[in-house]
Design an enzyme around this catalytic site. Structure first.
Site, PDB file in Angstrom:
ATOM      1  N   GLU A  42     -18.292  28.685 -33.196  1.00  0.00           N
ATOM      2  CA  GLU A  42     -19.482  27.991 -33.720  1.00  0.00           C
ATOM      3  C   GLU A  42     -20.706  28.887 -33.741  1.00  0.00           C
ATOM      4  O   GLU A  42     -21.624  28.677 -34.528  1.00  0.00           O
ATOM      5  CB  GLU A  42     -19.791  26.750 -32.866  1.00  0.00           C
ATOM      6  CG  GLU A  42     -19.263  25.472 -33.488  1.00  0.00           C
ATOM      7  CD  GLU A  42     -19.683  24.201 -32.774  1.00  0.00           C
ATOM      8  OE1 GLU A  42     -19.022  23.192 -32.997  1.00  0.00           O
ATOM      9  OE2 GLU A  42     -20.647  24.189 -31.979  1.00  0.00           O
TER      10      GLU A  42
ATOM     11  N   HIS B 216       6.806  34.468 -26.208  1.00  0.00           N
ATOM     12  CA  HIS B 216       8.067  34.001 -26.783  1.00  0.00           C
ATOM     13  C   HIS B 216       7.850  33.213 -28.069  1.00  0.00           C
ATOM     14  O   HIS B 216       8.765  32.556 -28.553  1.00  0.00           O
ATOM     15  CB  HIS B 216       8.829  33.163 -25.752  1.00  0.00           C
ATOM     16  CG  HIS B 216       9.217  33.971 -24.544  1.00  0.00           C
ATOM     17  ND1 HIS B 216      10.486  34.469 -24.342  1.00  0.00           N
ATOM     18  CD2 HIS B 216       8.479  34.414 -23.502  1.00  0.00           C
ATOM     19  CE1 HIS B 216      10.515  35.169 -23.209  1.00  0.00           C
ATOM     20  NE2 HIS B 216       9.298  35.151 -22.677  1.00  0.00           N
TER      21      HIS B 216
ATOM     22  N   LYS C 179     -18.256  15.815 -41.813  1.00  0.00           N
ATOM     23  CA  LYS C 179     -18.831  14.522 -41.433  1.00  0.00           C
ATOM     24  C   LYS C 179     -19.335  13.789 -42.677  1.00  0.00           C
ATOM     25  O   LYS C 179     -19.099  12.595 -42.842  1.00  0.00           O
ATOM     26  CB  LYS C 179     -20.000  14.705 -40.457  1.00  0.00           C
ATOM     27  CG  LYS C 179     -19.594  15.205 -39.088  1.00  0.00           C
ATOM     28  CD  LYS C 179     -20.813  15.226 -38.174  1.00  0.00           C
ATOM     29  CE  LYS C 179     -20.530  15.988 -36.908  1.00  0.00           C
ATOM     30  NZ  LYS C 179     -21.724  16.262 -36.125  1.00  0.00           N
TER      31      LYS C 179
HETATM   32  O1  PA5 Z   1     -21.864  22.757 -29.578  1.00  0.00           O
HETATM   33  C1  PA5 Z   1     -22.241  21.794 -30.228  1.00  0.00           C
HETATM   34  O2  PA5 Z   1     -23.421  21.644 -30.529  1.00  0.00           O
HETATM   35  C2  PA5 Z   1     -21.259  20.732 -30.685  1.00  0.00           C
HETATM   36  O3  PA5 Z   1     -19.969  21.045 -30.335  1.00  0.00           O
HETATM   37  C3  PA5 Z   1     -21.609  19.401 -30.037  1.00  0.00           C
HETATM   38  O4  PA5 Z   1     -21.575  19.552 -28.652  1.00  0.00           O
HETATM   39  C4  PA5 Z   1     -20.637  18.320 -30.470  1.00  0.00           C
HETATM   40  O5  PA5 Z   1     -20.650  18.223 -31.874  1.00  0.00           O
HETATM   41  C5  PA5 Z   1     -21.003  16.990 -29.861  1.00  0.00           C
HETATM   42  O6  PA5 Z   1     -22.308  16.625 -30.195  1.00  0.00           O
HETATM   43  P1  PA5 Z   1     -23.080  15.519 -29.382  1.00  0.00           P
HETATM   44  O7  PA5 Z   1     -23.219  15.988 -27.986  1.00  0.00           O
HETATM   45  O8  PA5 Z   1     -24.384  15.360 -30.082  1.00  0.00           O
HETATM   46  O9  PA5 Z   1     -22.235  14.257 -29.455  1.00  0.00           O
END
Ligand code: PA5
Length: 446
Positions: free
Chosen positions: A287, A308, A422
């Site tokens: 990310e 394996h 989303k």
């Molecule tokens: O690293 C991030 O920002 C994302 O992985 C969020 O943690 C994830 O999308 C969950 O978001 P939220 O905590 O708003 O539910």
């Protein structure tokens, strides 16, 4: 330091001049991160978190963890992405992936709201039947679909079982400190709340209440975890010199690998307890760096299991890979290989040898085989399987990620790409406001 990086198995793959030349880029990126002059600088709260955290809340986390331990058999942690991976990684690493099945004086811990699976949710509800349950819903935004659905379900289950008053004592919420519907709803309902700081993004939040409450419920020493991270922070902030900092050395090699055509970094562990650490690491780097059509693809394996299955590819397939091996030096379990009179497998030459020594020998042999096959290896070693060492490891990867993202030329602290699925999902599900996209997407699916 409880963490060291051994570059013996990668340095021959790197041109010495290029290695020296990247120092200036690393120095610039290190400075950009620390002086907050780069993109995403609103999200740098994690840098000083191991020291500069809310001490009052930290104490409250410990109290809540004790209350949860006393009042339930099953603790359900509801969250997705950065709101669950860190806690799960640390619990599995320091306890066990089979934590729920082992004898212990802490509750079973299950993770929910990290998928949209009807099967997973139904099964967990079934597991909870006849048991005392507490939940911790973790969502910075408070509106993420996966945890929101699970929270609806578990809140209703708790209210049916214990009544609204009883459920209130069993629901713990970790969310934004002021904004957001979840905070408002929790305050109105009287749930105890913990904070995801404004300046800490989900994937950098393991050392906030997001990670610390579930980790403390598992009986892990959260002071030790923070101390390890604090010592790592002191060390990695103090110098930008590759030769003085294993963290900057890691940044240098992974960026040079990328420039040399290695498009995939594989995080390698030889212990099943590290499988979720791998998942945490993949989110952190995936990310943070995978944007603007750039970035190493972060993959992971658990050896010798995956030797394996994927071992053939790593040894001999497309040569776009390098490996970062994480190894714990001291094994906390003695397990000598038993002598067997029949010796059908011919393994009596190993009778009495510690299983961990065989595992480490597999690691050494595999590293040599893979570098002979053209897959460079870095070896990160931590001293032991302690909260302190894991705190250092977490911070090592976080700090390296921040610097590395700036070396790569991306904003390491946003995640614009996460929104695309989303939008389509909501449009296809008929969420109000998405009407025009719905028709267009449905036509494409015909
Ligand atoms: O690293 C991030 O920002 C994302 O992985 C969020 O943690 C994830 O999308 C969950 O978001 P939220 O905590 O708003 O539910």
């Amino acid at each position: 330091m409880a963490l060291t990086l051994n570059d013996k198995y990668i340095k021959d793959f790197v041109n010495e001049e290029e290695f020296k030349a990247i120092q200036s880029e690393i120095s610039a990126a290190h400075k950009t991160l620390l002086d907050g002059s780069g993109e995403g600088s609103d999200f740098l709260g994690w840098i000083d978190l191991p020291k500069n955290y809310d001490k009052e809340e930290f104490a409250r986390i410990k109290v809540a963890a004790e209350k949860i331990k006393k009042s339930c058999d099953v603790f359900v942690v509801i969250g997705i992405g950065g709101s669950y991976l860190g806690a799960r990684a640390v619990i599995e690493f320091l306890k066990s992936p089979m934590y729920n099945n082992l004898k212990k004086d802490t509750p079973d811990i299950y993770f929910s709201g990290c998928n949209i699976s009807a099967g997973a949710l139904s099964e967990l509800l079934e597991i909870c039947e006849g048991k005392d349950v507490c939940i911790n819903v973790i969502s910075k935004s408070g509106t993420t679909t996966e945890p929101a659905v699970a929270f609806r379900v578990f809140r209703a289950m708790l209210e049916k079982k214990y009544g609204v008053e009883g459920a209130r004592e069993r629901i713990f919420v970790t969310t934004d400190k002021a904004r957001g519907t979840l905070k408002q709803f929790s305050d109105e309902a009287g749930y105890e709340t913990f904070v995801v700081p404004d300046d800490v993004g989900g994937r950098f939040s393991v050392l906030t209440a997001v990670g610390l409450l579930p980790i403390a419920v598992a009986g892990i020493d959260i002071d030790g975890l923070m101390k390890g991270a604090a010592d790592a922070a002191d060390a990695y902030k103090a110098t930008d010199k590759i030769e003085e900092s294993d963290c900057m050395k890691y940044v240098a090699y992974r960026n040079l690998m990328y420039r040399g055509g290695k498009s995939c970094e594989i995080l390698v562990n030889y212990e099943p307890y590290a499988a979720m650490l791998n998942e945490w690491w993949k989110q952190l780097y995936g990310e943070s760096e995978g944007k603007d059509k750039k970035g190493l693809f972060p993959a992971s394996v658990i050896f010798s299991t995956d030797l394996h299955s994927l071992g053939q590819f790593v040894q001999d397939g497309s040569r776009n890979l390098f490996e970062t091996v994480v190894s714990v030096k001291a094994c906390d379990k003695s397990f000598p290989i038993p002598f067997d009179e029949a010796n059908v497998d011919g393994l009596n030459f190993l009778a009495g040898v510690e299983l961990d020594e065989v595992n480490k020998t597999a690691m050494r042999g595999t590293i040599l085989a893979h570098i002979d096959g053209g897959t460079p290896n870095m070896l990160i070693e931590i001293d032991d399987r302690s909260a302190y060492s894991v705190g250092q490891l977490l911070y090592f990867f976080e700090f390296a990620c921040g610097v590395s993202g700036y070396v790569l030329g991306v904003n390491p602290f946003n995640q614009p790409g996460v929104e695309a699925y989303k939008k389509n999902m909501f449009a296809l599900l008929g969420k109000p406001g998405y009407e025009s996209q719905k028709a267009e997407l449905e036509a494409r699916l015909k």
